[in-house]
Design a protein around this motif. Structure first.
Motif, mmCIF file in Angstrom:
data_model
loop_
_atom_site.group_PDB
_atom_site.id
_atom_site.type_symbol
_atom_site.label_atom_id
_atom_site.label_comp_id
_atom_site.label_asym_id
_atom_site.label_seq_id
_atom_site.Cartn_x
_atom_site.Cartn_y
_atom_site.Cartn_z
ATOM 1 N N TYR A 57 0.819 -1.221 0.000
ATOM 2 C CA TYR A 57 0.000 0.000 0.000
ATOM 3 C C TYR A 57 0.858 1.280 0.000
ATOM 4 C CZ TYR A 57 1.173 0.265 4.962
ATOM 5 O OH TYR A 57 1.859 0.345 6.141
ATOM 6 N N MET A 58 2.139 1.153 0.347
ATOM 7 C CA MET A 58 3.035 2.314 0.406
ATOM 8 C C MET A 58 3.706 2.617 -0.932
ATOM 9 S SD MET A 58 5.016 1.474 3.972
ATOM 10 C CE MET A 58 5.949 3.010 3.972
ATOM 11 N N GLU A 59 3.512 1.746 -1.918
ATOM 12 C CA GLU A 59 4.294 1.849 -3.156
ATOM 13 C C GLU A 59 4.204 3.232 -3.818
ATOM 14 O OE1 GLU A 59 5.047 -0.528 -7.369
ATOM 15 O OE2 GLU A 59 3.201 -0.881 -6.273
ATOM 16 N N ALA A 60 3.007 3.749 -4.052
ATOM 17 C CA ALA A 60 2.866 5.033 -4.750
ATOM 18 C C ALA A 60 3.487 6.167 -3.939
ATOM 19 C CB ALA A 60 1.396 5.322 -5.022
ATOM 20 N N GLN A 61 3.261 6.142 -2.642
ATOM 21 C CA GLN A 61 3.803 7.174 -1.751
ATOM 22 C C GLN A 61 5.337 7.166 -1.776
ATOM 23 O OE1 GLN A 61 3.318 6.102 2.314
ATOM 24 N NE2 GLN A 61 3.613 8.167 3.103
ATOM 25 N N VAL A 62 5.923 5.966 -1.690
ATOM 26 C CA VAL A 62 7.386 5.849 -1.690
ATOM 27 C C VAL A 62 7.952 6.278 -3.044
ATOM 28 C CG1 VAL A 62 9.316 4.218 -1.544
ATOM 29 C CG2 VAL A 62 7.445 4.089 0.114
ATOM 30 N N LYS A 63 7.314 5.853 -4.133
ATOM 31 C CA LYS A 63 7.791 6.231 -5.470
ATOM 32 C C LYS A 63 7.819 7.744 -5.628
ATOM 33 C CE LYS A 63 6.872 2.242 -8.380
ATOM 34 N NZ LYS A 63 5.981 1.597 -9.340
ATOM 35 N N GLY A 64 6.895 8.434 -4.956
ATOM 36 C CA GLY A 64 6.854 9.886 -5.042
ATOM 37 C C GLY A 64 7.976 10.567 -4.274
ATOM 38 N N ARG A 65 8.600 9.836 -3.369
ATOM 39 C CA ARG A 65 9.633 10.429 -2.505
ATOM 40 C C ARG A 65 11.053 10.071 -2.909
ATOM 41 N NH1 ARG A 65 6.853 8.247 2.294
ATOM 42 N NH2 ARG A 65 8.783 7.162 2.745
ATOM 43 N N VAL A 66 11.239 9.004 -3.677
ATOM 44 C CA VAL A 66 12.598 8.553 -3.996
ATOM 45 C C VAL A 66 12.845 8.611 -5.503
ATOM 46 C CG1 VAL A 66 12.627 7.061 -1.959
ATOM 47 C CG2 VAL A 66 12.013 6.085 -4.173
ATOM 48 N N SER A 67 14.121 8.633 -5.862
ATOM 49 C CA SER A 67 14.474 8.752 -7.282
ATOM 50 C C SER A 67 15.111 7.476 -7.824
ATOM 51 C CB SER A 67 15.438 9.925 -7.467
ATOM 52 O OG SER A 67 16.574 9.732 -6.640
ATOM 53 N N ILE A 68 14.812 6.343 -7.175
ATOM 54 C CA ILE A 68 15.340 5.049 -7.633
ATOM 55 C C ILE A 68 14.167 4.135 -7.977
ATOM 56 C CG2 ILE A 68 17.486 5.214 -6.295
ATOM 57 C CD1 ILE A 68 16.138 3.250 -4.246
ATOM 58 N N PRO A 69 14.414 3.046 -8.708
ATOM 59 C CA PRO A 69 13.329 2.104 -9.007
ATOM 60 C C PRO A 69 12.762 1.480 -7.725
ATOM 61 C CG PRO A 69 15.252 1.658 -10.399
ATOM 62 C CD PRO A 69 15.672 2.661 -9.364
ATOM 63 N N VAL A 70 11.431 1.411 -7.664
ATOM 64 C CA VAL A 70 10.728 0.826 -6.517
ATOM 65 C C VAL A 70 9.748 -0.212 -7.051
ATOM 66 C CG1 VAL A 70 9.141 1.274 -4.589
ATOM 67 C CG2 VAL A 70 10.840 3.008 -5.226
ATOM 68 N N ALA A 71 9.686 -1.377 -6.393
ATOM 69 C CA ALA A 71 8.712 -2.394 -6.794
ATOM 70 C C ALA A 71 8.302 -3.189 -5.563
ATOM 71 C CB ALA A 71 9.297 -3.332 -7.843
ATOM 72 N N VAL A 72 7.127 -3.811 -5.665
ATOM 73 C CA VAL A 72 6.663 -4.711 -4.614
ATOM 74 C C VAL A 72 7.143 -6.114 -4.970
ATOM 75 C CG1 VAL A 72 4.639 -5.692 -3.466
ATOM 76 C CG2 VAL A 72 4.653 -3.277 -4.122
ATOM 77 N N ILE A 73 7.706 -6.814 -3.998
ATOM 78 C CA ILE A 73 8.182 -8.182 -4.227
ATOM 79 C C ILE A 73 7.001 -9.071 -4.586
ATOM 80 C CG2 ILE A 73 9.319 -10.190 -3.178
ATOM 81 C CD1 ILE A 73 10.697 -8.130 -1.239
ATOM 82 N N ASN A 74 7.178 -9.882 -5.605
ATOM 83 C CA ASN A 74 6.150 -10.830 -6.018
ATOM 84 C C ASN A 74 5.737 -11.684 -4.813
ATOM 85 O OD1 ASN A 74 5.511 -13.757 -6.855
ATOM 86 N ND2 ASN A 74 5.237 -12.651 -8.764
ATOM 87 N N MET A 75 4.434 -11.734 -4.563
ATOM 88 C CA MET A 75 3.896 -12.416 -3.376
ATOM 89 C C MET A 75 4.329 -13.878 -3.321
ATOM 90 S SD MET A 75 1.871 -12.035 -0.713
ATOM 91 C CE MET A 75 0.267 -11.300 -0.669
ATOM 92 N N GLN A 76 4.290 -14.565 -4.458
ATOM 93 C CA GLN A 76 4.654 -15.977 -4.494
ATOM 94 C C GLN A 76 6.144 -16.170 -4.215
ATOM 95 O OE1 GLN A 76 3.368 -17.942 -8.061
ATOM 96 N NE2 GLN A 76 3.630 -19.975 -7.208
ATOM 97 N N ASP A 77 6.985 -15.324 -4.841
ATOM 98 C CA ASP A 77 8.429 -15.423 -4.613
ATOM 99 C C ASP A 77 8.753 -15.112 -3.153
ATOM 100 O OD1 ASP A 77 8.744 -16.018 -7.284
ATOM 101 O OD2 ASP A 77 9.290 -13.969 -7.853
ATOM 102 N N TYR A 78 8.022 -14.161 -2.578
ATOM 103 C CA TYR A 78 8.236 -13.799 -1.174
ATOM 104 C C TYR A 78 7.837 -14.959 -0.270
ATOM 105 C CZ TYR A 78 8.287 -10.918 3.033
ATOM 106 O OH TYR A 78 8.572 -10.415 4.268
#
Length: 102
Positions: free
Chosen positions: A64-85
């Motif tokens: 749920y934090m993904e969009a908020q974090v992407k707005g604050r940082v200048s590096i690639p951001v992604a959510v870890i695949n649920m199955q891989d996690y």
């Protein structure tokens, strides 16, 4: 190639530490020079400033934090695949992190 710094952030930083060790093993097996570490999501801003990661992966429990974090940082951001996690698949998570840098 220079060392790649991969930061993982999850709710408390605990469940992700096992994944970090599996990712480090995968990196060694592939000959990838990587610094991989896990933090609580509340520390993202502090660690961005001190560690300067190349990529940030969010645990599924803080997606749920993904969009908020992407707005604050200048590096690639992604959510870890649920199955891989869930499977603690360090190799797949490492590969997806490195693919974000290409």
């Amino acid at each position: 190639m220079a060392e790649t710094t991969i930061m993982l952030a999850c709710a408390a930083g605990m469940s992700t530490s096992l994944l970090v060790s599996k990712m480090q093993k995968a990196a060694e097996a592939k000959g990838v020079d990587a610094k991989i570490f896990a933090i609580p999501a509340s520390d993202i801003d502090n660690k961005m400033a001190s560690e300067h990661p190349d990529v940030l992966l969010l645990g599924p429990q803080v997606r749920y934090m993904e969009a908020q974090v992407k707005g604050r940082v200048s590096i690639p951001v992604a959510v870890i695949n649920m199955q891989d996690y869930g499977m603690m698949n360090g190799d797949k998570v490492l590969t997806s992190a490195l693919d974000m840098l290409d």
